[in-house]
Scaffold this motif. Structure first.
Motif, PDB file in Angstrom:
ATOM      1  N   UNK A 134       0.837  -1.207   0.000  1.00 56.30           N
ATOM      2  CA  UNK A 134       0.000   0.000   0.000  1.00 56.30           C
ATOM      3  C   UNK A 134       0.871   1.255   0.000  1.00 56.30           C
ATOM      4  N   UNK A 135       1.957   1.252   0.794  1.00 55.42           N
ATOM      5  CA  UNK A 135       2.815   2.437   0.814  1.00 55.42           C
ATOM      6  C   UNK A 135       3.572   2.608  -0.505  1.00 55.42           C
ATOM      7  N   UNK A 177       1.332   6.503  -6.634  1.00 56.53           N
ATOM      8  CA  UNK A 177       0.756   6.390  -7.975  1.00 56.53           C
ATOM      9  C   UNK A 177      -0.726   6.733  -7.974  1.00 56.53           C
ATOM     10  N   UNK A 178      -1.423   6.332  -6.936  1.00 51.90           N
ATOM     11  CA  UNK A 178      -2.846   6.656  -6.819  1.00 51.90           C
ATOM     12  C   UNK A 178      -3.016   8.149  -6.549  1.00 51.90           C
ATOM     13  N   UNK A 179      -2.184   8.685  -5.659  1.00 54.77           N
ATOM     14  CA  UNK A 179      -2.288  10.089  -5.268  1.00 54.77           C
ATOM     15  C   UNK A 179      -2.035  11.041  -6.431  1.00 54.77           C
ATOM     16  N   UNK A 180      -1.179  10.668  -7.378  1.00 56.41           N
ATOM     17  CA  UNK A 180      -0.885  11.551  -8.505  1.00 56.41           C
ATOM     18  C   UNK A 180      -2.075  11.707  -9.445  1.00 56.41           C
TER      19      UNK A 180
END
Length: 192
Positions: free
Chosen positions: A33-34, A39-42
């Motif tokens: 997850x870390x 990649x998800x946050x971008x």
């Protein structure tokens, strides 16, 4: 029974090995997850994009018969304070004369008919019209107070809109879209 079997293994109770499997799996999940989070946050929109989600427009200087074009989400938005004559002409149009009978107003029911009131700012503010200024044919920007119906005219392919932004003639298939907006005061419109 072998000498290495314990009572807990035969009874199905958790063992030290079970605990190690569980904690190793949890550590792996946290690590994955870390690793994936950046990649998800971008993919989230940045602050400048979110700032454009809505804009406030001061329309206090717009006298009847005047228009203003603002930019919202990269598109032109036409704001017009229509004259009484323009409002009356738009009200007089029969729905059967319209090429697109749907209001295309994001502020009301999607199936609402394209009456002048359904295209305007509503009761008491029928003189105000707010529309996305992109021709529904190929996305050109129509010219204001032009064309056969005194509304908007797209010179690129010959689409004519009336004073309520409804398509009346030409290749455009739909009325000019009305974005989500609200009068936050008598002189300020918030779009978006």
């Amino acid at each position: 029974m072998s000498e290495h079997d314990t009572n807990s293994e035969t009874l199905g109770e958790p063992t030290r090995r079970d605990f190690l499997y569980l904690t190793t799996g949890m550590a792996g999940a946290v690590g994955a997850a870390s690793f994936v989070w950046p990649f998800i946050d971008q993919m989230r929109p940045d602050a400048s994009t979110l700032a454009l989600a809505s804009i406030d427009v001061d329309v206090s200087a717009l006298e009847p018969g005047m228009s203003l074009t603002v930019k919202w989400r990269g598109k032109p938005v036409f704001i017009r304070n229509r004259t009484e004559k323009e409002v009356e002409e738009a009200k007089a149009v029969q729905l059967t004369d319209l090429k697109d009978p749907v209001a295309r107003n994001a502020n009301i029911d999607a199936a609402a008919q394209a009456t002048d009131l359904a295209r305007s700012a509503g009761e008491g503010k029928e003189n105000w019209i707010v529309m996305i200024g992109s021709c529904t044919h190929l996305g050109c920007v129509p010219l204001g107070q032009a064309g056969d119906f005194g509304g908007w005219f797209c010179p690129c392919h010959g689409s004519h809109y009336d004073t309520a932004g409804r398509i009346r003639k030409g290749p455009a298939p739909a009325n000019l879209a009305v974005p989500t907006y609200a009068f936050t005061s008598d002189t300020v419109i918030t779009i978006g």
